[in-house]
Design an enzyme around this catalytic site. Structure first.
Site, PDB file in Angstrom:
ATOM      1  N   ASP A 424      -8.110 -33.324   3.084  1.00  0.00           N
ATOM      2  CA  ASP A 424      -8.596 -32.777   4.063  1.00  0.00           C
ATOM      3  C   ASP A 424     -10.376 -32.479   3.902  1.00  0.00           C
ATOM      4  O   ASP A 424     -10.530 -31.730   2.800  1.00  0.00           O
ATOM      5  CB  ASP A 424      -7.997 -31.543   4.704  1.00  0.00           C
ATOM      6  CG  ASP A 424      -8.338 -31.603   6.515  1.00  0.00           C
ATOM      7  OD1 ASP A 424      -9.343 -32.072   6.612  1.00  0.00           O
ATOM      8  OD2 ASP A 424      -7.408 -31.207   7.031  1.00  0.00           O
ATOM      9  N   HIS A 426     -12.373 -31.102   6.248  1.00  0.00           N
ATOM     10  CA  HIS A 426     -13.073 -30.433   7.420  1.00  0.00           C
ATOM     11  C   HIS A 426     -13.334 -28.833   6.939  1.00  0.00           C
ATOM     12  O   HIS A 426     -12.110 -28.330   6.413  1.00  0.00           O
ATOM     13  CB  HIS A 426     -12.258 -30.460   8.766  1.00  0.00           C
ATOM     14  CG  HIS A 426     -12.251 -32.068   9.144  1.00  0.00           C
ATOM     15  ND1 HIS A 426     -11.251 -32.939   8.680  1.00  0.00           N
ATOM     16  CD2 HIS A 426     -13.213 -32.456   9.859  1.00  0.00           C
ATOM     17  CE1 HIS A 426     -11.624 -34.115   9.256  1.00  0.00           C
ATOM     18  NE2 HIS A 426     -12.635 -33.691  10.081  1.00  0.00           N
ATOM     19  N   SER A 477      -2.412 -32.215   6.513  1.00  0.00           N
ATOM     20  CA  SER A 477      -2.649 -31.025   6.036  1.00  0.00           C
ATOM     21  C   SER A 477      -1.599 -30.167   6.227  1.00  0.00           C
ATOM     22  O   SER A 477      -1.319 -29.194   5.350  1.00  0.00           O
ATOM     23  CB  SER A 477      -3.963 -30.410   6.426  1.00  0.00           C
ATOM     24  OG  SER A 477      -5.139 -31.242   6.340  1.00  0.00           O
TER      25      SER A 477
END
Length: 906
Positions: A424, A426, A477
């Site tokens: 991930d 972000h 995630s």
């Protein structure tokens, strides 16, 4: 409901009431006319404007209230932008409430029950609500009538609490007491203490009845001043200021028409406070004396000057921190350091003294709802710059003390390790949480993005982390977080684990993550909650009780989830396919795209993209709820929003003029037909003789109500002409990014101790990427596919998606399988043509990127696949050529069954 501690409450839940036929003439008219689509827009507008719960009431004599409630709730369930907030089922008729409970998704709230008909009916209704897993509003109303004094309010609520918790085991955190808000300043002496009675009752209820919530209709308190909105707003603000401090954590109030307590003109605030707190017998007369003066909205204007520079240094530092002013911080920090040195102190004393005192003020204001997240991040920038100035002095002092054998370590509140999990990319939310924690004297070690489990645990041991925090945005995630929790258990960790990120939730944490780790595992929804959770976990006095409370709450959530899973009705895949979208294919002639194959946009004009920015989600990133542009003038947050918006506009000009970012895109169009039931075949050329690839889609399996026979069980394949029809149809795909260059520039800001501008840049890059996707879709409709060349829509209409065609993205509700991005990347050669990579978990890098498919059919619409059954997952795995276990892993959030519970080997 989530548990809220007694005492000051920072998180006030705003209940929207416009979907109520008894309170909204507009909504009533729409429902009576049968215009449920327009009624849905009312609900949507409430959510966009910041309502965190929507109250739905269908009590109208000319209406079949049960049928209307059921229909409206079913329609809401299919609208993700509405159904993301809880529903309050509001009715005076138990039959309507129960009809609503039978079809609502998620955890509902029922408004309301009371003792007015005695204990037996009250308990019978409560038992049913408990079986439904609903929270409930309990009115302070008994056989004698509504409670008006504090003693009566507490007496009735205490009686209800004991009946509910002791007789039927109703969860106390699911009880919301409404102790009745009545009008003050009516001219009747007996009414003068009504606000004080509510506030005092609220305080006593929260102190004596653990875990409950307090709500009320705030507008009632100002009813005497109807027609004078400025005074009413001031009354609401003053009332809430004191009621929230007493423990009120929920209420029906229009946040867009709420004055800021500290910005109410002093003369008006004093007189309003006299009324609300019943401080003098002539309070009503004195408020009436000045009320007309404010009726036109007049009031004192605040001026900004440098008068604060005349104060002593501690006050100047506090002012700079609260107001986010960096201009003088080096000068003031040096003055404070020199003063400390002159009295034999250390450079560290400046951090532990005036700087932390100032940040404590910031923390208190943020916790009290008087400062907002952008202001707090600006305060952190001031703090970091001051600390950076002091570092050389601290290092020199350390070396000197070390030579003398003296200790030189500073004491902080704890060391927190944070990471975005493997796969991930972000990190905006994680960065914001980190900044807020640092503002509260926690040492935060941020490992960045795409961090494997082994590295997280290795680093945690190395730095002796007190808490580990995991973050993620994409659905894979969630599995990675569960894996980290299990590894922490296997390796003998005991430190608390915090879970956060857009796709995470309290339910998921309780059901999927917490069972894998036997120590404290806590879901943190946003930055405003992070400090309270961390301080509870780090407190020797609170830690055990807090952890036990969370564990008990999560145990209940798991039980409720299990019951809900058993109760959810899903039909077979065969039946769902039989109820596919009904499309008149013989009467449809698909438009052929004007530009077939792949088209590359190597350096798109970023300035052009600013015209299609949707600003509402930008403000939501900063935890400022409300719809743009109305939020700019919001009485509660408008000043902060305008400052943030001005900063964003200034940064946009710089990032365009100085080319901080590069925007790239690739789009493509191919001949296509649906095959079988749920797949789409793409062809290499117009002859359709060679299959290029296959796109696999999933179908809704929820059981449809026979009375709504027009509602299909949709799959994206429904919107492409079947191969058997002989119709030549087409599909498109795209990948766009506005994030190339973002990381380098953000890192430069961070090196300058400027988290505010780093976060601001990342948030703008995300908005530009979404604007790029919107602009490219617009050009597809006009130019490249050109099936709507004459379309003329405003930016608001574009944001509202009032156009033909859709652009669903893999990993999102209509196409929840992230692995379909691999097919899209092969078609577009997106890494080469647009510079966008896919991680192992199919997250896009740069993070500010958007991708998806283009569908042009007029009936194509967005939808959510929702929960699916094992028969579809097995069929889907067979079609994709993957194992069942692998398919279940990628589709885990959508499974309506527990693979592990079935004891299968895949």
């Amino acid at each position: 409901m989530s548990e809220t501690p007694a005492g000051p409450v920072a998180a006030f839940v705003n209940v929207g009431e416009r979907t109520n036929v008894t309170g909204s003439a507009k909504f009533k008219k729409l429902i009576l006319a049968g215009d449920f689509d327009a009624a849905l827009d009312v609900a949507r507008q409430q959510v966009e404007s910041g309502a965190q719960i929507i109250d739905i009431n269908m009590d109208e004599a000319m209406l079949d209230s049960e049928a209307a409630m059921v229909k409206f709730l079913n329609l809401i369930a299919a609208e993700p932008d509405i159904s993301r907030v809880p529903v309050m089922i509001d009715s005076s008729k138990w039959s309507v409430i129960e009809a609503g409970l039978k079809c609502v998704q998620g955890k509902p709230i029922v408004n309301s029950i009371s003792l007015k008909e005695g204990e037996e009916p009250f308990l019978a209704q409560a038992r049913k609500l408990r079986r439904y897993g609903a929270a409930v509003v309990v009115m302070a109303f008994d056989e004698k009538g509504q409670a008006d004094t504090a003693d009566r309010k507490v007496e009735i609520c205490t009686r209800c609490y004991r009946l509910l918790t002791e007789k039927i085991g109703f969860p106390p955190e699911d009880i919301i007491f409404d102790p009745n808000i009545f009008a003050v300043a009516t001219g009747i002496d007996e009414h003068n203490n009504y606000a004080v009675d509510f506030i005092e009752a609220t305080r006593r209820i929260r102190q004596t009845l653990p875990h409950v919530h307090i709500s009320g209709g705030v507008s009632n308190v100002s009813f005497s001043f109807r027609g004078n909105e400025p005074v009413r707003e001031a009354i609401h603000a003053v009332f809430l200021y004191h009621a929230i401090k007493a423990g009120m954590d929920m209420g029906i109030v229009n946040a867009g028409q709420l004055a800021v307590y500290q910005e109410i003109p002093a003369n008006l605030r004093e007189r309003v406070e006299d009324v609300v707190l019943n401080r003098r017998p002539d309070a009503t007369d004195r408020l009436l004396e000045v009320a007309e003066k404010y009726k036109g909205g007049g009031g004192a204007q605040r001026t900004v000057d440098l008068g604060w520079r005349d104060g002593e240094v501690t006050g100047r530092i506090a002012h700079a921190l609260v107001n986010g002013i960096t201009d003088f911080i080096d000068i003031d920090t040096e003055e404070a350091r020199a003063a400390a040195e002159a009295r034999g102190g250390r450079p560290l004393d400046v951090i532990e003294g005036p700087l932390m005192e100032g940040m404590n003020v910031v923390g208190d204001l943020f916790g009290a709802g008087k400062m907002f997240l952008p202001q707090v991040v600006k305060s952190a920038r001031v703090m970091k710059k001051a600390v950076a100035y002091l570092i050389p002095f601290i290092e020199a002092e350390k070396a000197k003390r070390a030579a003398l054998g003296l200790a030189a370590e500073a004491q902080n509140n704890g060391r927190i390790l944070m990471a975005t999990v493997k796969g991930d990319v972000h990190d905006i939310g994680k960065n914001i949480v980190g900044v807020v924690l640092q503002c509260n004297n926690y040492e935060v070690v941020d490992m960045g993005v795409m961090v494997p489990c082994a590295k997280i645990l290795e680093k945690a041991r190395e730095i002796k982390a007190d808490i580990i925090g995991l973050s993620g945005l994409i659905t894979p995630s969630l599995d990675e977080m569960a894996y980290v929790a299990k590894e922490m258990e296997r390796e003998g960790f005991t430190v608390p684990l915090l879970i956060g990120g857009a796709t995470t939730s309290k339910v998921h944490t309780a059901v999927k993550i917490a069972p894998g780790y036997s120590h404290a595992t806590v879901y943190v929804p946003d930055a405003s909650r992070a400090v309270g959770v961390a301080s509870s976990l780090m407190s020797a006095q609170q830690r055990e009780g807090f952890a036990v409370g969370v564990r008990a709450e999560y145990d209940k959530m798991r039980e409720a989830h299990a019951r809900q899973q058993q109760a959810k009705k899903r039909q077979t895949l065969t039946a769902a396919r039989a109820n596919r979208a009904k499309i008149d294919w013989p009467g449809y002639v698909p438009e052929k795209p004007r530009v077939m194959g792949v088209t590359i946009f190597d350096d798109y004009d970023v300035a052009e993209l600013t015209r299609t920015i949707d600003w509402t989600p930008f403000f939501r990133t900063w935890e400022l709820a409300g719809k743009y542009p109305e939020i700019l003038t919001d009485a509660l947050v408008g000043k902060t929003v305008r400052s943030l918006y001005n900063d964003a506009q200034a940064m946009l000009q710089r990032l365009i003029g100085e080319k901080w970012l590069t925007a790239k895109a690739v789009i493509g169009f191919w001949p296509a037909n649906s095959i079988g039931d749920d797949d789409i075949e793409l062809y290499a050329d117009p002859t359709r003789s060679k299959v290029l690839t296959t796109v696999h889609t999933l179908r809704q399996q929820m059981t449809r109500d026979p009375s709504h026979g027009d509602r299909a069980n949709l799959a994206l394949a429904d919107f492409i002409a079947p191969k058997s029809s002989g119709i030549a149809d087409y599909i498109g795909g795209f990948a766009v990014t506005a994030g190339i260059g973002t990381d380098d520039k953000a890192a430069a800001f961070e090196r300058d101790h400027d988290d505010y501008n780093s976060i601001l840049l990342k948030a703008l890059a995300d908005r530009l990427a979404e604007a790029f996707a919107e602009r490219m879709h617009q050009r597809v409709r006009h130019e490249f596919w050109a099936y709507a060349p004459d379309e003329k829509l405003s930016n608001d209409e574009l944001i509202a998606e009032r156009y033909r065609g859709i652009r669903p993205a893999p990993g999102y509700p209509a196409c929840p399988d992230h692995t379909e991005k691999a097919t899209l990347w092969r078609l577009l050669d997106a890494e080469k043509n647009a510079g966008i990579k896919l991680t192992d978990s199919f997250a896009m890098w740069p993070a500010s990127s958007v991708s998806g498919f283009y569908f042009a059919h007029p009936q194509a619409a967005y939808f959510g696949v929702g929960k699916i059954e094992r028969d579809q997952v097995e069929d889907y795995a067979r079609r994709k050529g993957t194992t069942l276990a692998e398919t279940e892993r990628w589709l885990a959030p959508n499974l309506n069954y527990d693979p592990a519970a079935e004891g299968r080997n895949s």
